[in-house]
Each structure stands twice: as C-alpha cells, then as structure tokens.
Design a protein around this motif. Structure first.
Motif, short mmCIF file in Angstrom:
data_model
loop_
_atom_site.label_atom_id
_atom_site.label_comp_id
_atom_site.label_asym_id
_atom_site.label_seq_id
_atom_site.Cartn_x
_atom_site.Cartn_y
_atom_site.Cartn_z
N LEU A 226 34.29 19.39 31.54
CA LEU A 226 34.05 20.97 30.95
C LEU A 226 35.53 21.36 30.87
N ASN A 227 36.50 20.70 31.84
CA ASN A 227 37.85 20.93 31.52
C ASN A 227 38.61 20.12 30.57
N TRP A 228 37.91 18.91 29.99
CA TRP A 228 38.73 18.26 29.24
C TRP A 228 38.08 18.85 27.60
N ARG A 229 36.89 19.36 27.55
CA ARG A 229 36.30 19.79 26.40
C ARG A 229 37.25 21.34 25.82
N TYR A 230 37.29 21.58 24.68
CA TYR A 230 37.55 22.84 24.21
C TYR A 230 37.33 22.94 22.88
N ALA A 231 37.14 24.20 22.04
CA ALA A 231 36.88 24.40 20.87
C ALA A 231 37.55 23.67 19.79
N THR A 232 37.26 22.42 19.32
CA THR A 232 38.22 21.48 18.48
C THR A 232 38.44 22.43 17.19
N LYS A 233 39.57 22.45 16.82
CA LYS A 233 40.07 23.04 15.46
C LYS A 233 40.09 22.20 14.61
N LYS A 234 40.31 20.70 14.58
CA LYS A 234 40.63 19.83 13.59
C LYS A 234 40.12 18.62 14.00
N PHE A 235 39.07 18.07 13.35
CA PHE A 235 38.32 16.81 13.52
C PHE A 235 38.98 15.51 12.78
N ASP A 236 38.87 14.54 13.44
CA ASP A 236 39.34 13.20 12.68
C ASP A 236 38.09 12.73 11.79
N ASN A 237 38.22 12.91 10.40
CA ASN A 237 36.98 12.57 9.73
C ASN A 237 36.88 11.34 9.37
N THR A 238 37.59 10.37 10.03
CA THR A 238 37.56 9.00 9.98
C THR A 238 36.66 8.53 11.19
N LYS A 239 36.38 9.19 11.99
CA LYS A 239 35.70 8.64 13.25
C LYS A 239 34.01 9.22 13.37
N LYS A 240 32.99 8.65 13.61
CA LYS A 240 31.72 8.86 13.40
C LYS A 240 31.22 8.88 14.77
N VAL A 241 30.30 9.67 15.34
CA VAL A 241 29.33 9.70 16.36
C VAL A 241 28.60 8.52 16.36
N SER A 242 28.44 7.53 17.15
CA SER A 242 27.21 6.63 16.97
C SER A 242 25.95 7.23 17.05
N GLN A 243 25.07 6.53 16.51
CA GLN A 243 23.51 7.06 16.43
C GLN A 243 23.06 7.14 17.76
#
Length: 210
Positions: free
Chosen positions: A8-25
């Motif tokens: 929870l301390n690591w997460r934040y409301a990400t403002k800019k995503f890397d559009n070259t990286k995809k979450v695996s299925q």
C-alpha cells in the motif's frame, strides 16, 4: 515477499503509464478474481466489470475523460458499472445462485429473500442508483489492493463523462452506468509523482477509539 502495508505504501495514483508494457493475462485474471471476491451488501454485486482493451474504443473514450493519458496508455482500462435500477429479480437471481452453489433448497432461502426484497425493492430509483454505485467502490478497493500486491500500477479515476462512456461502451441499453474507472499497467519512468512522499492524515487525526 513484501507485506500488505509495504504494498500500500508502494502504490500511488499513477499519472503516466509506460504504454510499451502490458499486464500478463495471468496477472489480469488475478486482479479480476480479487475484484469478483469483493464484499457487497447482501452479497448481491449489483454491477458489472468491463475490461476495455480495444485501442480504438479507448481512443474514443479519452476525450470524454478530460484527455487523461491513462485512458489510452495504461495496459488495461477497467470500468466498474453499477446497475441503474433493479427489482425483485436482483434478489431472486442471487438466491438461485446460493441454492445451486451450496446445495440448499430454494424454499429454505425464501425468508431471507423476502427480507432482502423488503429492504431494497421499495427504495426510490435515485436511492437504488446510489446504493449500487456504492457497491462498486468496495470492489474498487479490492482491485487497487490486489494490483499493489502484484506490483501492478493503478489509477482510480472519476474524471469522465459517464453518459458518453455509457454510450460508447453500450452500457445504457444494459441498464448500467459507469461509476468509476481504474487504469492498470506499469508506471513510466517519466512519471515524477512516483517519487513524491505519500500524504495522509495522521492516525491521531483520522482514528478515534471509543
């Protein structure tokens, strides 16, 4: 493995995503399973989870979400859409599911079903919509936490035109309304907000013991 609090301390409301990286299925399935396991009032889950992967559809949505880059740059856009209204069928479908899942005769659940109907069905239409929307936020919390544990970045979003989203996603004809969005993926190195210290009220200000 990091602890839940570390995540929870690591997460934040990400403002800019890397559009070259995809979450695996596999990871996406884990996030969705965590979301479906969320608590809800009476266990009724009066909402739908819509995963928007199509780039063309997301491009159409972006202008109706203040042109926020997360809409198109994140790996996936997840829409939590609440039911605008409901009748006795909401309870009846749930009771049928309980009966089949637990092997309980439906007639044995009739008293509980009647109780739920007595509390929910008479609500005014606007109250029904508010109640169903509240349930989506419980699911939202689970989704954000699950993403953090998997070290997947996320950004919950309320800045959008719900009517336009409903139209583009075909939700209106399903009696659904876009309640809240969650963009998931991986942070861009260019997102400076990832380095900001997390700001929260102190426990003394936020928590009261009686």
């Amino acid at each position: 493995m990091s602890t839940y609090i570390d995540s929870l301390n690591w997460r934040y409301a990400t403002k800019k995503f890397d559009n070259t990286k995809k979450v695996s299925q596999e990871d996406l399935n884990s996030l969705l399973e965590a979301t479906t396991l969320s608590a809800s009032s009476f266990g009724l889950q009066p909402y739908k989870i819509v995963v928007v992967e199509d780039e063309a559809v997301r491009a159409k949505l972006k202008p109706h979400a203040w042109d926020q880059s997360q809409i198109t740059d994140a790996s996936h856009l997840i829409v939590l859409a609440n039911q605008n209204s409901f009748g006795e069928e909401l309870v009846e479908e749930y009771v049928e599911n309980v009966s089949e899942t637990r092997g309980i005769p439906a007639e044995g659940l009739q008293g509980y079903a009647d109780f739920m109907k007595s509390k929910l069905v008479p609500l005014a239409e606007d109250a029904k919509a508010v109640w169903t929307a509240k349930q989506t936020y419980i699911a939202l919390g689970n989704l954000l936490s699950a993403a953090a544990i998997h070290k997947i970045d996320s950004c919950p979003m309320e800045g959008f035109d719900a009517e336009k989203f409903n139209e583009i996603l075909g939700l209106t004809e399903q009696g659904l309304n876009t309640a809240v969005l969650v963009a998931v993926g991986y942070r861009s190195e260019a997102d400076e907000t990832q380095h900001y210290k997390k700001v929260r009220k102190s426990k003394e200000d936020l928590i009261t013991h009686i």
